[in-house]
Design an enzyme around this catalytic site. Structure first.
Site, mmCIF file in Angstrom:
data_model
loop_
_atom_site.group_PDB
_atom_site.id
_atom_site.type_symbol
_atom_site.label_atom_id
_atom_site.label_comp_id
_atom_site.label_asym_id
_atom_site.label_seq_id
_atom_site.Cartn_x
_atom_site.Cartn_y
_atom_site.Cartn_z
ATOM 1 N N HIS A 1 0.846 -1.184 0.000
ATOM 2 C CA HIS A 1 0.000 0.000 0.000
ATOM 3 C C HIS A 1 0.885 1.238 0.000
ATOM 4 O O HIS A 1 1.940 1.227 0.643
ATOM 5 C CB HIS A 1 -0.927 0.013 1.237
ATOM 6 C CG HIS A 1 -2.067 0.945 1.083
ATOM 7 N ND1 HIS A 1 -1.963 2.288 1.383
ATOM 8 C CD2 HIS A 1 -3.317 0.761 0.615
ATOM 9 C CE1 HIS A 1 -3.113 2.865 1.127
ATOM 10 N NE2 HIS A 1 -3.963 1.967 0.654
ATOM 11 N N ASP B 1 -8.040 -5.095 -0.054
ATOM 12 C CA ASP B 1 -8.581 -5.918 -1.130
ATOM 13 C C ASP B 1 -8.198 -7.388 -1.029
ATOM 14 O O ASP B 1 -8.686 -8.208 -1.794
ATOM 15 C CB ASP B 1 -8.123 -5.367 -2.485
ATOM 16 C CG ASP B 1 -8.895 -4.123 -2.827
ATOM 17 O OD1 ASP B 1 -10.064 -4.047 -2.428
ATOM 18 O OD2 ASP B 1 -8.333 -3.230 -3.468
HETATM 19 N N1 ACO Z 1 4.163 -7.744 -4.853
HETATM 20 C C1 ACO Z 1 5.518 -7.781 -4.991
HETATM 21 N N2 ACO Z 1 6.321 -6.698 -4.808
HETATM 22 C C2 ACO Z 1 5.721 -5.539 -4.482
HETATM 23 C C3 ACO Z 1 4.321 -5.438 -4.327
HETATM 24 C C4 ACO Z 1 3.544 -6.586 -4.519
HETATM 25 N N3 ACO Z 1 2.204 -6.538 -4.388
HETATM 26 N N4 ACO Z 1 3.993 -4.158 -4.006
HETATM 27 C C5 ACO Z 1 5.156 -3.484 -3.966
HETATM 28 N N5 ACO Z 1 6.195 -4.316 -4.246
HETATM 29 C C6 ACO Z 1 7.640 -3.964 -4.229
HETATM 30 C C7 ACO Z 1 8.008 -3.163 -5.472
HETATM 31 O O1 ACO Z 1 8.464 -4.006 -6.515
HETATM 32 C C8 ACO Z 1 9.108 -2.286 -4.928
HETATM 33 O O2 ACO Z 1 10.289 -3.085 -4.795
HETATM 34 P P1 ACO Z 1 11.745 -2.413 -5.026
HETATM 35 O O3 ACO Z 1 11.878 -1.401 -3.940
HETATM 36 O O4 ACO Z 1 12.672 -3.578 -4.916
HETATM 37 O O5 ACO Z 1 11.703 -1.801 -6.396
HETATM 38 C C9 ACO Z 1 8.657 -1.956 -3.505
HETATM 39 O O6 ACO Z 1 7.837 -3.078 -3.121
HETATM 40 C C10 ACO Z 1 7.861 -0.666 -3.393
HETATM 41 O O7 ACO Z 1 6.735 -0.748 -4.289
HETATM 42 P P2 ACO Z 1 6.169 0.458 -5.139
HETATM 43 O O8 ACO Z 1 5.457 -0.082 -6.327
HETATM 44 O O9 ACO Z 1 7.244 1.478 -5.374
HETATM 45 O O10 ACO Z 1 5.131 1.079 -4.095
HETATM 46 P P3 ACO Z 1 3.947 2.055 -4.448
HETATM 47 O O11 ACO Z 1 3.638 2.772 -3.204
HETATM 48 O O12 ACO Z 1 4.259 2.847 -5.672
HETATM 49 O O13 ACO Z 1 2.756 1.049 -4.850
HETATM 50 C C11 ACO Z 1 0.904 -0.401 -4.692
HETATM 51 C C12 ACO Z 1 1.749 0.668 -3.986
HETATM 52 C C13 ACO Z 1 0.455 0.113 -6.086
HETATM 53 C C14 ACO Z 1 -0.355 -0.660 -3.883
HETATM 54 C C15 ACO Z 1 1.742 -1.712 -4.842
HETATM 55 O O14 ACO Z 1 2.083 -2.198 -3.559
HETATM 56 C C16 ACO Z 1 1.018 -2.796 -5.625
HETATM 57 O O15 ACO Z 1 1.110 -2.810 -6.876
HETATM 58 N N6 ACO Z 1 0.268 -3.736 -4.941
HETATM 59 C C17 ACO Z 1 -0.497 -4.748 -5.629
HETATM 60 C C18 ACO Z 1 -1.806 -4.172 -6.147
HETATM 61 C C19 ACO Z 1 -2.797 -3.895 -5.031
HETATM 62 O O16 ACO Z 1 -3.044 -4.739 -4.174
HETATM 63 N N7 ACO Z 1 -3.408 -2.711 -5.088
HETATM 64 C C20 ACO Z 1 -4.444 -2.301 -4.123
HETATM 65 C C21 ACO Z 1 -3.958 -1.203 -3.249
HETATM 66 S S1 ACO Z 1 -5.173 -0.801 -2.031
HETATM 67 C C22 ACO Z 1 -6.292 0.118 -2.867
HETATM 68 O O17 ACO Z 1 -6.014 0.812 -3.814
HETATM 69 C C23 ACO Z 1 -7.630 0.065 -2.421
#
Ligand code: ACO
Length: 428
Positions: A307, A364
């Protein structure tokens, strides 16, 4: 200026005022920085940028706190009704008995949809995703209610748009579903509460009525409350920015529905179930999928994990996980993907990759499992989220209008070509 930060640049010192919120959150006010220094700030994805001052929702991602208008989400989820919470978010205070009755009466009165919407729905192919249909229908409200499009000059137009949206979205959502499965569209029943009437429109047919189970109604009420607002997330920021151009509430909310649809935002609830199904079909090996999620050459992400703001736990996910156990138990549903979800969560929470990046289950991860148990089809999950988030979009839009915020228009750092001369086609 009580507190400020200093920026040293180009031999000059610029004083940046510090803004402080009621929960002692501090921010640098850079609104005059460009005029003074020629500098803008850059922050892709607005990871560290506050776009507004808002009095609606407070969340502390480190401590896992979420409050609407000061009330903890745990108390609202346990004690309140969705319409009561909607009133709180939109108008700022919990309604008294009189106010709640009036609010419920008004919403009940406006639940019908203009009959010409049926023609609109017939035009969609049956495999249209209900989110696309829903956002189109909400945009179409502008055509059916041209009397309530002015967000600036008429408070009454805003008031009636709020009521119409709250009242009609469940009807439109159920119609999007009925249209997809080719069943006749049903009308709302005004002697039923908000959640029960929606469930009936989803699951009754002209051949057979449907009386929602109170367990299902209560679970839906909780889920809608948990989704009702989440400060400046992607869809809410979209609603605010569209509304900042003085677009109508219907147009702004329709944009929010589209922003919510993406799998990184509200679309994650559908993506989680699809992921869990795929893992089950592939033998239920959670470790294999954890490895995929960690592999930077593999685009796979663990949906429902991570998140932007919560870096410890998502308080909504805690409530939902418990609710999932309760609801499945009470309904006697034994869903194998709940076991896969729990295995995956357990493995991820002890895996250094997830621990170091502070990736926890978000709202979610378990909501889809409850929706499934309630009989909601997978591609309607994000529509359910939209029904819940509606009061948040409305409240945030209303706040933005009442504060007379300027049009949202970020700047950029240009990285393209410098000026060059046009070359004739024959010379390229
Ligand atoms: N699975 C694997 N790795 C992940 C995940 C995941 N679900 N989420 C983040 N990471 C990793 C990224 O690859 C990144 O790694 P790095 O530092 O080695 O490059 C690090 O964790 C940080 O992730 P970011 O994408 O930079 O974080 P951001 O804050 O931009 O994204 C997000 C947040 C979009 C929610 C992300 O965690 C994600 O894509 N999750 C899966 C989709 C999801 O469940 N979305 C619902 C969110 S809740 C809502 O909107 C109601």
């Amino acid at each position: 200026m009580s507190d400020f930060a200093e920026l040293h640049f180009g031999g000059e010192v610029y004083k940046l005022p510090v803004v402080e919120g009621t929960e002692n959150e501090k921010a640098l006010d850079i609104s005059k920085l460009r005029g003074q220094s020629g500098l803008i700030t850059i922050d892709p994805g607005y990871k560290n940028t506050g776009s507004t001052e808002s009095a609606i929702t407070f969340l502390d991602g480190e401590k896992g706190i979420l409050r609407y208008r000061g009330y903890p989400i745990e108390q609202l989820a346990e004690k309140s009704s969705f319409l009561e919470v909607a009133y709180l978010i939109i108008y700022g205070e919990l309604p008294n008995t009189e106010e709640l009755k009036k609010w419920e009466r008004e919403i009940t009165y406006h639940t019908l949809i203009h009959e010409d919407f049926k023609v609109l729905l017939e035009g969609f192919p049956s495999n249209a995703h209900p989110m696309g249909v829903l956002s189109s229908c909400v945009t179409a409200l502008t055509a059916f209610y041209p009397d309530s499009l002015d967000p600036v000059r008429s408070k009454n137009e805003v008031r009636i748009s709020i009521v119409r949206l709250m009242a009609k979205l469940p009807t439109l959502a159920s119609w999007a579903y009925k249209n997809e499965i080719g069943q006749p569209l049903l009308y709302p029943k005004n002697d039923m509460d908000y959640c029960s009437s929606f469930l009936r429109m989803m699951f009754a047919t002209p051949a057979e009525d449907f009386k929602p189970d109170p367990v299902v109604v209560a679970a839906l009420n909780t889920l809608l409350i948990l989704h009702a607002d989440h400060e400046q997330n992607c869809s809410t920021s979209t609603v605010r920015i569209v509304g900042s151009s003085h677009a109508s509430l219907y147009a702004s909310v329709s944009a929010g529905i589209n922003a919510l649809w993406g799998p990184l935002h509200g679309g994650a609830n559908q993506a989680v179930i699809e992921m869990l199904e795929a893992i089950k079909a592939d033998g239920g090996d959670a470790d294999k999928y954890l490895a995929k999620a960690k592999d930077k050459d593999d685009p796979f992400r663990l949906m429902g994990f991570g998140h932007r703001v919560y870096k410890n736990f998502d308080p909504r996910a805690r409530i939902i996980k418990k609710a999932a156990d309760d609801v499945l138990g009470k309904l006697g549903v034994n869903d194998p993907i709940l076991d896969i979800a729990k295995k995956l969560e357990e493995a991820a929470l002890s895996d250094p990759y997830f621990v170091e990046r502070k990736l926890y289950p978000n709202v979610d991860f378990y909501s889809g499992i409850i929706y499934r148990a309630l009989g909601i089809p997978t591609n309607m999950f994000t529509v359910m989220f939209a029904l819940g988030r509606l009061p948040g979009w409305i409240g945030q839009w209303k706040e933005m209008r009442e504060n007379n915020e300027p049009i949202g228009r970020p700047r950029q750092v240009y990285t393209g070509y410098n000026e060059r001369n046009y070359t004739d086609l024959s010379k390229r």
